[in-house]
Design an enzyme around this catalytic site. Structure first.
Site, mmCIF file in Angstrom:
data_model
loop_
_atom_site.group_PDB
_atom_site.id
_atom_site.type_symbol
_atom_site.label_atom_id
_atom_site.label_comp_id
_atom_site.label_asym_id
_atom_site.label_seq_id
_atom_site.Cartn_x
_atom_site.Cartn_y
_atom_site.Cartn_z
ATOM 1 N N ARG A 1 -16.235 12.810 -9.867
ATOM 2 C CA ARG A 1 -15.516 11.760 -9.905
ATOM 3 C C ARG A 1 -14.359 11.449 -8.791
ATOM 4 N NH1 ARG A 1 -16.746 7.593 -8.093
ATOM 5 N NH2 ARG A 1 -18.750 7.783 -9.277
ATOM 6 N N LYS B 1 1.269 -2.095 2.763
ATOM 7 C CA LYS B 1 0.376 -2.601 1.717
ATOM 8 C C LYS B 1 -0.835 -1.677 1.420
ATOM 9 C CE LYS B 1 1.454 -7.389 3.047
ATOM 10 N NZ LYS B 1 0.957 -8.676 3.714
ATOM 11 N N LYS C 1 13.354 -8.242 8.151
ATOM 12 C CA LYS C 1 12.382 -9.305 8.096
ATOM 13 C C LYS C 1 13.063 -10.544 7.701
ATOM 14 C CE LYS C 1 8.286 -8.194 7.081
ATOM 15 N NZ LYS C 1 7.064 -8.033 6.148
ATOM 16 N N GLU D 1 12.016 -9.437 12.876
ATOM 17 C CA GLU D 1 11.120 -10.520 12.799
ATOM 18 C C GLU D 1 11.531 -11.904 13.168
ATOM 19 O OE1 GLU D 1 9.209 -13.084 9.028
ATOM 20 O OE2 GLU D 1 8.748 -10.647 8.866
ATOM 21 N N ASP E 1 5.991 -13.598 13.837
ATOM 22 C CA ASP E 1 5.279 -13.889 12.606
ATOM 23 C C ASP E 1 4.788 -15.258 12.492
ATOM 24 O OD1 ASP E 1 4.653 -12.759 10.025
ATOM 25 O OD2 ASP E 1 6.031 -14.251 9.150
#
Length: 284
Positions: free
Chosen positions: A101, A136, A168, A201, A223
């Site tokens: 597994r 992410k 950002k 950004e 963005d």
């Protein structure tokens, strides 16, 4: 992959995986299988995709039992279809079952990332635009998942918060604006003797123009720009800085965004919205 197998974070991740799955022992196998039993098993692909983590799978089998013999019939980066045999394992039956597994969890997940990335790369064929991953990622698996992106033909954005400056929208808003954020960043890098690339950004043409007037960055992120807006912004920047498109770009819309001439497109979907490649281990 060979370098990652010696990385402290990867070693720790594998040890944690053993702890959560094996714990005090594989009592089912120990209860049902003779301790001296030996056998052979194979890992088989059950669908089409791009393999990743095959060497890691071999490494895990050997960590469970160094006496296991593992023969790799496919390599990382190979395309597979349903029915293809990826590897053969021989030795202690209990050891194979104990490792099964953990091996499959890693190889299936990483192969899913490579397969997903390769779909995006194929859409970009013939264009100079590169597809980038993001932060992410699955906690603890970032190094492996970013390696899987490269294995699938994509490119890596920054690894974490420590290897690049990425200013950002929230940084800009909390700093009081683009000028303040860039000024503080340059002062911080100089004061701490850091040589990090700077990306910022932007959310509008006005912000793009403000960055162009100030300068001192390596890349401008555009963005949530529409395709027509992105095309115009890339023309405005005119090669003075690298350009990156981000936000809401899907596999279906990817080509249109790339045809604007943008240098990079980043997508969290390479890692956060991935279906693991279906593989199974079978006794022979």
């Amino acid at each position: 992959m060979n370098e990652l197998l010696n990385h402290p974070l990867v070693i720790k991740l594998i040890e944690m995986s053993f702890s959560e799955d094996i714990g005090s022992g594989d009592h089912t196998s120990l209860a049902t299988i003779n301790k001296d039993a030996t056998g052979k098993s194979i890992i088989v692909a059950k669908e089409e995709g791009i393999l990743a983590g095959v060497l890691l799978g071999e490494y895990i089998f050997k960590k469970v039992d160094s006496q296991l013999t593992v023969k790799l019939l496919k390599q990382d980066g190979d395309a597979v279809k349903a029915g293809d045999v990826v590897m053969e394992i021989e030795g202690s039956t209990i050891s194979m079952l104990t490792a099964e597994r953990t091996v499959l969890n890693f190889v299936q997940r990483l192969s899913g990332v490579s397969t997903q990335t390769n779909r995006y790369v194929k859409v970009l064929h013939g264009l100079h635009t590169q597809i980038l991953d993001t932060r992410k990622t699955t906690p603890g698996m970032r190094l492996l998942e970013k390696w899987a992106v490269k294995n699938g033909g994509g490119a890596n954005h920054r690894i974490g918060l420590y290897d690049m400056i990425l200013i950002k929208d929230n940084h800009i808003d909390f700093a009081g604006g683009i000028a303040q954020a860039l000024s503080r960043t340059k002062h911080y890098l100089q004061e701490n003797n850091l040589n990090l690339k700077i990306e910022i950004e932007t959310r509008s043409f006005n912000e793009v123009n403000e960055v162009l007037s100030i300068g001192g960055v390596n890349r401008i992120m555009l963005d949530n720009f529409s395709v027509p807006m992105l095309h115009e912004a890339v023309k405005m920047i005119d090669g003075r800085f690298e350009t990156e498109a981000s936000g809401g770009i899907t596999l279906e819309t990817l080509r249109g965004y790339a045809e604007t001439g943008v240098d990079f497109i980043s997508s969290g979907a390479l890692t956060h919205s991935v279906k693991s490649l279906d593989l199974s281990m079978r006794a022979v």
